[in-house]
Enzyme design. Sequence first.
Site, mmCIF file in Angstrom:
data_model
loop_
_atom_site.group_PDB
_atom_site.id
_atom_site.type_symbol
_atom_site.label_atom_id
_atom_site.label_comp_id
_atom_site.label_asym_id
_atom_site.label_seq_id
_atom_site.Cartn_x
_atom_site.Cartn_y
_atom_site.Cartn_z
ATOM 1 N N ASN A 1 -0.551 -12.490 35.640
ATOM 2 C CA ASN A 1 -1.910 -12.131 36.060
ATOM 3 C C ASN A 1 -2.972 -12.865 35.242
ATOM 4 O O ASN A 1 -4.160 -12.646 35.430
ATOM 5 C CB ASN A 1 -2.122 -10.615 36.002
ATOM 6 C CG ASN A 1 -2.062 -10.047 34.598
ATOM 7 O OD1 ASN A 1 -1.996 -10.777 33.603
ATOM 8 N ND2 ASN A 1 -2.083 -8.726 34.505
ATOM 9 N N ILE B 1 2.711 -7.052 37.638
ATOM 10 C CA ILE B 1 3.985 -6.328 37.766
ATOM 11 C C ILE B 1 3.802 -4.899 38.269
ATOM 12 O O ILE B 1 4.777 -4.251 38.640
ATOM 13 C CB ILE B 1 4.789 -6.326 36.453
ATOM 14 C CG1 ILE B 1 4.022 -5.662 35.317
ATOM 15 C CG2 ILE B 1 5.219 -7.734 36.098
ATOM 16 C CD1 ILE B 1 4.821 -5.455 34.046
ATOM 17 N N TYR C 1 1.628 0.621 21.376
ATOM 18 C CA TYR C 1 2.325 -0.519 21.960
ATOM 19 C C TYR C 1 3.831 -0.373 21.764
ATOM 20 O O TYR C 1 4.613 -0.486 22.717
ATOM 21 C CB TYR C 1 1.836 -1.836 21.335
ATOM 22 C CG TYR C 1 2.761 -2.994 21.603
ATOM 23 C CD1 TYR C 1 2.880 -3.518 22.888
ATOM 24 C CD2 TYR C 1 3.535 -3.548 20.595
ATOM 25 C CE1 TYR C 1 3.748 -4.575 23.155
ATOM 26 C CE2 TYR C 1 4.394 -4.608 20.848
ATOM 27 C CZ TYR C 1 4.498 -5.112 22.131
ATOM 28 O OH TYR C 1 5.363 -6.150 22.388
#
Length: 159
Positions: A32, A55, A141
């Site tokens: 992207n 995705i 994360y």
Amino acid sequence: MRILITGGAGFIGSHIAEYLVQRGDDVTVLDNLHTGKKENLVKINDKITFVNGDIRDYNLLEKLVSDVSDVYHEAALASVQQSFSMKDEYSDVNITGTENILKLAKEYGFKIIYASASSVYGNPKKIPIKESDDRIPINPYAQTKLCLLYTSPSPRDRG
């Protein structure tokens, strides 16, 4: 072999793409361009199919994987600092996006080569880190990367 590389315009993904093209594979790159750059693919731009997409777009993913043998999954939001202020976005991309790939792999039977992160181990007690070491993520994360380890068995859990 027909191969899809998610996050293929990123640093690692673009190098994987170069190797696979050199090996003679038919490579499609999905990115992207959030952090990836088309310039990373300049050496092989005429030898790959590039798709600007995400995705999280299940229908797009399904079209791209319907006839691949392997998916090299490199797509992710990866800034540890940013993950603290964008927890929902990190969860959506890193977990939901990857779940899309896992569901499609089950349906279409392709292999996934998945890039996790050493940060799932937190502050390791010893180096080098082993896959069997305790996983103690210390940031959002790392948590998004760890969640996926529990959605499918690891090689050692499969026997």
